[in-house]
Design a protein around this motif. Structure first.
Motif, mmCIF file in Angstrom:
data_model
loop_
_atom_site.group_PDB
_atom_site.id
_atom_site.type_symbol
_atom_site.label_atom_id
_atom_site.label_comp_id
_atom_site.label_asym_id
_atom_site.label_seq_id
_atom_site.Cartn_x
_atom_site.Cartn_y
_atom_site.Cartn_z
ATOM 1 N N LEU A 111 0.833 -1.341 -0.023
ATOM 2 C CA LEU A 111 0.034 -0.029 0.140
ATOM 3 C C LEU A 111 0.895 1.322 0.016
ATOM 4 O O LEU A 111 0.690 2.114 -0.557
ATOM 5 N N ASN A 112 1.989 1.336 0.834
ATOM 6 C CA ASN A 112 2.633 2.392 0.761
ATOM 7 C C ASN A 112 3.611 2.776 -0.349
ATOM 8 O O ASN A 112 3.632 3.466 -0.989
ATOM 9 N N GLU A 113 3.888 1.591 -1.363
ATOM 10 C CA GLU A 113 4.567 1.562 -2.482
ATOM 11 C C GLU A 113 3.349 2.110 -3.613
ATOM 12 O O GLU A 113 3.832 2.828 -4.606
ATOM 13 N N LEU A 114 2.128 1.701 -3.457
ATOM 14 C CA LEU A 114 1.195 2.356 -4.286
ATOM 15 C C LEU A 114 1.019 3.788 -4.057
ATOM 16 O O LEU A 114 0.641 4.660 -5.241
ATOM 17 N N LEU A 115 1.010 4.421 -3.014
ATOM 18 C CA LEU A 115 0.752 5.894 -2.716
ATOM 19 C C LEU A 115 1.875 6.574 -3.333
ATOM 20 O O LEU A 115 1.812 7.726 -4.001
ATOM 21 N N LYS B 2 -1.837 -3.216 -7.785
ATOM 22 C CA LYS B 2 -0.753 -3.987 -7.361
ATOM 23 C C LYS B 2 -1.132 -5.500 -7.726
ATOM 24 O O LYS B 2 -2.161 -6.047 -7.569
ATOM 25 N N MET B 3 -0.277 -6.163 -8.599
ATOM 26 C CA MET B 3 -0.614 -7.702 -8.767
ATOM 27 C C MET B 3 0.027 -8.565 -7.589
ATOM 28 O O MET B 3 0.956 -8.339 -6.936
ATOM 29 N N ILE B 4 -0.997 -9.506 -7.561
ATOM 30 C CA ILE B 4 -0.763 -10.521 -6.219
ATOM 31 C C ILE B 4 -0.497 -11.755 -6.954
ATOM 32 O O ILE B 4 -1.572 -12.494 -6.978
#
Length: 377
Positions: free
Chosen positions: A183-187, A372-374
């Motif tokens: 989530l931090n990297e998405l932001l 984000k791909m999981i």
């Protein structure tokens, strides 16, 4: 979603009149009910918590040819800077139009229809429940089509989006898990691709993501932060190798996760939990069909998105990008048109309605979408 007709004397008489043997009386009663319930259905469609309502509504006259002047939406001068994604008909494959910023974007609209009928004897017996469920089915049919159209457009725009040399979708930190680091990297990604028109820092610095679309399994990972470690590196900067290297979330965060099982928001970001997302689910398969390959933020861990993988989509609704152009009726001014179906004769012993809405959806700027791909564990 449930539409209920109250059992008032006026509505009971109106429903009974629809079963009259006098064709003129019956038809006038059907028309009156359609005029009454049509705006209600339009309101239900506009307020349902679905993917389709991520789009901002742009109304236009039914006989008009809607368009958007792109130079008023984006203060940039580079040609081919804005990539617009749109569909020419419902259920069609969205295509990317690369346009100069001074262009007038003509919106391709299409009609979403639904038709239902029920036995005349239900009206004669004033079965308000049957009539209510009939109109509920009309709204459900339209919502299903809107959902599919919206998800196809969003997933296609996201899978192929690149800005400043960065893909809008990144690989996650750990396969099979969505952790706080993701989530931090998405932001951070959202802020890097949302620059000012000269490529610098924008005057209004927002977090870049207002809504997070995710599967129930991803929401499970968010809830698990209440009792699982949330760190992705140990004290020496390497990946945690031992259980004692794990760091728990602050007690205040863990308490909120315990108390809010529904998890309406996390870190100030609204959570939209969708059953259509997840491994091999309907919306995820739309993304899989694009066949993209994505890396970690540091350029490592390149993997192709395949069957069994999951996707988390971040949306920035603070920017004018996801646009839904919808036609308004010249007589009623409503977006949804509900009419009495006159194809049934007395011998068929049926009462029918059909409704339609004319709309078109576009993604004016794919910079509002990140993901984000999981990969499957």
């Amino acid at each position: 979603m449930k539409i209920t007709l109250k059992r008032t004397p006026e509505q009971v008489e109106l429903v009974k009149a629809m079963a009259s043997r006098n064709r003129q009386v019956a038809y006038e009663a059907q028309v009156a009910l359609a005029e009454f319930i049509g705006p209600v259905l339009a309101e239900v469609l506009n307020q349902a918590p679905t993917v389709s309502n991520l789009f901002q509504t742009l109304q236009f006259d039914a006989d008009d040819n809607p368009s958007i002047p792109l130079d008023l939406y984006y203060n940039i001068s580079d040609e081919d800077y804005v990539q617009v994604w749109s569909q020419s008909h419902a259920g069609g494959l969205p295509s990317s139009q690369v346009l100069p910023t001074a262009s007038e974007l003509k919106l391709a609209t299409y009609s979403l229809d639904s038709a239902v009928d029920f036995d005349r004897r239900y009206a004669a017996k004033s079965r308000m429940d049957v009539v209510s469920k009939t109109f509920t089915r009309v709204a459900q049919n339209i919502l299903i089509k809107q959902e599919t159209t919206s998800a196809t457009l969003i997933m296609s725009a996201l899978a192929n989006a690149t800005t400043n040399g960065k893909q809008h979708v990144q690989n996650c930190t750990q396969d099979g898990r969505f952790i706080l680091n993701d989530l931090n990297e998405l932001l951070t990604l959202a802020k890097r691709i949302n620059t000012s028109w000269i490529g610098g820092t924008p005057t209004t610095r927002t977090k870049g993501i207002t809504d997070l679309l995710c599967s129930p399994e991803i929401v499970e990972d968010l809830r698990a932060m209440a009792y699982n470690p949330i760190n992705s590196v140990a004290a020496d900067g390497q990946a945690p190798a031992n259980t004692e290297d794990g760091i728990a979330a602050p007690d205040s965060i863990r308490s909120q996760l315990y108390e809010n099982a529904g998890l309406p928001e996390f870190y100030g970001i609204s959570i939209m939990e969708l059953n259509e997302l997840g491994a091999n689910q309907r919306f995820t398969n739309l993304f899989t069909a694009q066949g993209g390959t994505y890396k970690r933020p540091d350029g490592t861990g390149s993997e192709a998105f395949e069957d069994g993988d999951d996707i988390v989509v971040g949306v920035d609704r603070s920017r004018d990008s996801l646009i839904r152009a919808v036609a308004t009726d010249s007589e009623s001014g409503g977006e949804f048109t509900l009419l009495a179906d006159d194809q049934y004769s007395i011998r068929q012993n049926k009462i029918g309605y059909f409704g339609s809405i004319e709309e078109g959806r576009v993604v004016l700027d794919n910079r509002v979408l990140v993901g984000k791909m999981i990969p499957a564990a």
